[in-house]
Design an enzyme around this catalytic site. Structure first.
Site, PDB file in Angstrom:
ATOM      1  N   ILE A 151       0.836  -1.206   0.000  1.00 18.18           N
ATOM      2  CA  ILE A 151       0.000   0.000   0.000  1.00 18.18           C
ATOM      3  C   ILE A 151       0.863   1.245   0.000  1.00 18.18           C
ATOM      4  O   ILE A 151       0.620   2.205  -0.746  1.00 18.18           O
ATOM      5  CB  ILE A 151      -0.966  -0.014   1.200  1.00 18.18           C
ATOM      6  CG1 ILE A 151      -1.952  -1.185   1.075  1.00 18.18           C
ATOM      7  CG2 ILE A 151      -1.730   1.305   1.292  1.00 18.18           C
ATOM      8  CD1 ILE A 151      -2.831  -1.389   2.291  1.00 18.18           C
ATOM      9  N   ASP A 170      11.147   2.342   6.567  1.00 20.53           N
ATOM     10  CA  ASP A 170      10.703   0.957   6.519  1.00 20.53           C
ATOM     11  C   ASP A 170      11.934   0.077   6.718  1.00 20.53           C
ATOM     12  O   ASP A 170      12.858   0.128   5.909  1.00 20.53           O
ATOM     13  CB  ASP A 170      10.032   0.631   5.182  1.00 20.53           C
ATOM     14  CG  ASP A 170       9.408  -0.762   5.153  1.00 20.53           C
ATOM     15  OD1 ASP A 170      10.007  -1.691   5.727  1.00 20.53           O
ATOM     16  OD2 ASP A 170       8.329  -0.924   4.554  1.00 20.53           O
ATOM     17  N   CYS A 229      -4.568   5.413   7.640  1.00 25.81           N
ATOM     18  CA  CYS A 229      -5.582   4.497   7.099  1.00 25.81           C
ATOM     19  C   CYS A 229      -5.158   3.048   7.315  1.00 25.81           C
ATOM     20  O   CYS A 229      -5.667   2.149   6.649  1.00 25.81           O
ATOM     21  CB  CYS A 229      -5.777   4.747   5.603  1.00 25.81           C
ATOM     22  SG  CYS A 229      -6.472   6.342   5.186  1.00 25.81           S
ATOM     23  N   ASP A 255      -8.732   7.194   9.620  1.00 21.03           N
ATOM     24  CA  ASP A 255      -9.756   6.258   9.162  1.00 21.03           C
ATOM     25  C   ASP A 255      -9.883   5.098  10.138  1.00 21.03           C
ATOM     26  O   ASP A 255     -10.804   4.303  10.034  1.00 21.03           O
ATOM     27  CB  ASP A 255      -9.406   5.740   7.768  1.00 21.03           C
ATOM     28  CG  ASP A 255     -10.487   4.866   7.164  1.00 21.03           C
ATOM     29  OD1 ASP A 255     -11.663   5.278   7.204  1.00 21.03           O
ATOM     30  OD2 ASP A 255     -10.162   3.767   6.666  1.00 21.03           O
ATOM     31  N   GLU A 260     -12.822   0.594  18.065  1.00 23.59           N
ATOM     32  CA  GLU A 260     -13.809   0.695  16.990  1.00 23.59           C
ATOM     33  C   GLU A 260     -14.995  -0.203  17.322  1.00 23.59           C
ATOM     34  O   GLU A 260     -14.805  -1.299  17.867  1.00 23.59           O
ATOM     35  CB  GLU A 260     -13.177   0.301  15.650  1.00 23.59           C
ATOM     36  CG  GLU A 260     -12.093   1.270  15.190  1.00 23.59           C
ATOM     37  CD  GLU A 260     -11.574   0.959  13.780  1.00 23.59           C
ATOM     38  OE1 GLU A 260     -12.116   0.025  13.134  1.00 23.59           O
ATOM     39  OE2 GLU A 260     -10.662   1.644  13.317  1.00 23.59           O
ATOM     40  N   HIS A 278     -13.466   3.838   9.051  1.00 24.84           N
ATOM     41  CA  HIS A 278     -12.731   2.676   8.535  1.00 24.84           C
ATOM     42  C   HIS A 278     -13.189   2.332   7.111  1.00 24.84           C
ATOM     43  O   HIS A 278     -13.647   1.234   6.810  1.00 24.84           O
ATOM     44  CB  HIS A 278     -12.919   1.462   9.452  1.00 24.84           C
ATOM     45  CG  HIS A 278     -11.765   0.514   9.402  1.00 24.84           C
ATOM     46  ND1 HIS A 278     -11.276  -0.133  10.507  1.00 24.84           N
ATOM     47  CD2 HIS A 278     -10.970   0.109   8.369  1.00 24.84           C
ATOM     48  CE1 HIS A 278     -10.262  -0.901  10.175  1.00 24.84           C
ATOM     49  NE2 HIS A 278     -10.061  -0.771   8.876  1.00 24.84           N
ATOM     50  N   LEU A 279     -13.013   3.317   6.235  1.00 21.73           N
ATOM     51  CA  LEU A 279     -13.473   3.188   4.845  1.00 21.73           C
ATOM     52  C   LEU A 279     -12.368   2.778   3.876  1.00 21.73           C
ATOM     53  O   LEU A 279     -12.588   2.763   2.674  1.00 21.73           O
ATOM     54  CB  LEU A 279     -14.071   4.528   4.373  1.00 21.73           C
ATOM     55  CG  LEU A 279     -15.292   5.052   5.121  1.00 21.73           C
ATOM     56  CD1 LEU A 279     -15.735   6.379   4.529  1.00 21.73           C
ATOM     57  CD2 LEU A 279     -16.429   4.037   5.071  1.00 21.73           C
ATOM     58  N   GLY A 280     -11.180   2.465   4.389  1.00 28.92           N
ATOM     59  CA  GLY A 280     -10.050   2.201   3.505  1.00 28.92           C
ATOM     60  C   GLY A 280     -10.333   1.196   2.405  1.00 28.92           C
ATOM     61  O   GLY A 280      -9.881   1.355   1.273  1.00 28.92           O
ATOM     62  N   ALA A 281     -11.078   0.150   2.724  1.00 31.91           N
ATOM     63  CA  ALA A 281     -11.364  -0.893   1.736  1.00 31.91           C
ATOM     64  C   ALA A 281     -12.758  -0.774   1.140  1.00 31.91           C
ATOM     65  O   ALA A 281     -13.198  -1.678   0.424  1.00 31.91           O
ATOM     66  CB  ALA A 281     -11.217  -2.265   2.388  1.00 31.91           C
TER      67      ALA A 281
END
Length: 527
Positions: A151, A170, A229, A255, A260, A278-281
């Site tokens: 991602i 990373d 996100c 997000d 939750e 939580h709309l990422g997907a």
């Protein structure tokens, strides 16, 4: 004919694929737990999303169940240890919603830059506050990525297209992969100091929890805007609120939340804060993608035995499994040990086998090492997708097979190249096929790797064992076993202790201050 139950609302393509492949399928979304327990025994496979909870009660009733397929990434709703004990394979689809999640992060970045939610609310309230909403351009701004995997790399590509400069933190990002992505690899401290926008794309693990802590948020560039996100828990939400209120943080868009559904977050109403549920997907394309992938993976497993994206089973044939199983357990523990101890950017890893191990298929052993190594940073990695993830991050993986006879009848050695030099660990199997560490960073030491442990590097000197035993005893930490090793008398020594419970941070701080201690690190291994 295998039989599958789809127990959550899912795109119709999933059921269509099952039927096309010759798998019988029932679609019954919205079942209560009691209803699911009553019928689950009649199915070989269970295709779910996030609503269905697969706990011990469901698994105990699932006498014919062979596979659970999660259409999506997170498997918090599945008791994976219980499924493993039951012999049920748990699969997910970790890459089906990558583009959707990346695009949502970009959308929130735009919303922060131009204050879109506030401007919309103001305008629809009949106000025309044109001069109130002074935004910023994204062009020529620096975007800091925390996590440059699947991602994160998509976000980088989109941001570069917006003429942003992208820097990335990373541990698995190699210099070559960074050049390929067009990003600059930096340490976390440098990212915090330089980034105008920060977006997180890393899973929630012990290493990443509160990676944007109060201290790290205080070290960010004044006016920074932050987007998450990925997973709740990566940011200290109380510290984020304080940063927004003080004006040090210019804006934040979440997000995901620690708790939750987030129906009463203290962040709500804070100036400069944007939230989505939580709309990422949540796009039609992503829902189709994950539905197709889970149906294909489950069909392949039920009809041919092929395993893809399994979280609790390696890609191994039925003939190889009995011989490979103890070696993969050893390999995974060695990989986990290296992942927990080796610090500095990882660029290469070498997996060497000799003795009896050299006679086996090395690919599953390598997959187990990589899974153990990267599970420290990722909650979706497994023995099947670990090699892919290593390649994606530019990690140079080398396999070496030795025909020589060594000190042990079988040996697996894992070496990693880091920015601080090479680090190597080695292990063997004892007569009862239990994994055993026999060498740690060039020091001979024999230890079982199981449960919570404590790793200490110290100067070899009289009285040290007594001091550390007293420190742990005073803190109520019970020691299971001591494992000692040293390079030479009076030189550098290592100590591995198994403990009954994880060592509290305050006790770690106390041990770190003991005379002669150079490094202290808590470890944890599956039992």
């Amino acid at each position: 004919m295998p039989k599958v139950l789809i127990s959550d609302k899912m795109d119709p393509r999933a059921a269509q694929i099952f039927r096309e492949r010759g798998v019988e399928v029932d679609e019954k979304p919205g079942l209560s737990k009691e209803e699911l327990v009553a019928i689950v025994g009649g199915y070989d496979g269970l295709a779910i999303r996030s609503a269905t909870k697969i706990g011990r009660d469901v698994l105990n009733a699932a006498n014919n169940l062979k596979v659970v397929g999660r259409a999506g990434i997170g498997v918090d709703n599945v008791d994976i240890p219980a499924a493993s004990a039951k012999g049920v394979v748990v699969m997910n689809t970790p890459f089906g919603n990558s583009i959707t999640t990346a695009e949502h992060a970009i959308a929130l970045m735009f919303a922060l830059a131009r204050q879109l939610p506030e401007a919309d609310a103001s305008t629809q309230a009949g106000k025309w506050e044109k001069n109130r909403f002074m935004g910023v351009e994204l062009t020529n701004k620096t975007l800091g990525l925390i996590g440059a995997g699947n991602i994160g790399s998509i976000v980088a590509d989109r941001a570069i297209g917006l003429k942003m400069k992208v820097i990335a933190f990373d541990p698995f990002l190699s210099a070559e992969r960074a050049r390929e992505l067009g990003v600059e690899k930096v340490a976390l401290d440098e990212l915090l100091a330089r980034a105008d926008f920060i977006t997180l794309h890393t899973p929630l693990t012990d290493q990443t929890r509160n990676i944007l802590s109060a201290e790290n948020l205080a070290n960010t560039k004044k006016g920074v805007r932050i987007i998450n996100c990925a997973r709740g828990g990566l940011i200290d939400e109380a510290a984020l609120k304080k940063g927004l209120e003080s004006g040090h943080i210019g804006g934040a868009a979440l997000d995901v939340f620690v708790e939750e559904p987030a129906t009463a977050s203290p962040l709500f109403g804070t100036p400069g804060f944007i939230s989505t549920p939580h709309l990422g997907a949540s796009t039609s394309e992503a829902q189709v993608n994950v539905a197709i992938q889970v149906a294909e993976q489950m069909s392949d497993f039920l009809l041919t035995g092929a395993v893809t994206n399994a979280l609790n089973m390696p890609s191994v044939s039925a003939e190889e499994a009995p011989r490979l199983r103890p070696y993969m357990a050893l390999a995974e523990k060695l990989g986990s040990l290296v992942g927990q101890l080796a610090h500095g950017g990882l660029s290469a890893i070498s997996i060497e086998v000799e003795g009896a191990a050299a006679e086996l298929n090395q690919k599953p052993i390598t997959g187990a090492v990589l899974a153990g190594l990267m599970r420290v940073y990722s909650d979706t990695v497994n023995m099947v997708n670990a090699p892919f993830l290593a390649k994606e991050r530019g990690l140079d993986v080398r396999e070496v097979r030795h025909d020589r006879e060594g000190d042990y009848h079988t040996l697996v050695r894992v070496s990693v190249a880091t920015s601080e030099g090479e680090r190597s660990v080695a292990g063997t199997l004892f007569g009862d096929y239990k994994p055993r560490l026999v060498e740690l960073f060039g020091i001979k030491v024999e230890a079982d790797l199981t449960g919570p442990m404590l790793y200490v590097v110290n100067e070899d000197a009289p009285g040290f064992i007594g001091r550390i035993g007293t420190a742990l005893g005073d803190a109520g930490v019970n020691i299971g076993t001591f494992h000692l090793g040293r390079r030479a008398a009076g030189g550098e020594a290592v100590l591995l202790l198994s403990v009954d419970t994880p060592v509290p941070q305050a006790t770690l701080d106390t041990v770190a201050k003991l005379p002669g201690v150079k490094r202290v690190k808590p470890l944890h291994f599956d039992r």
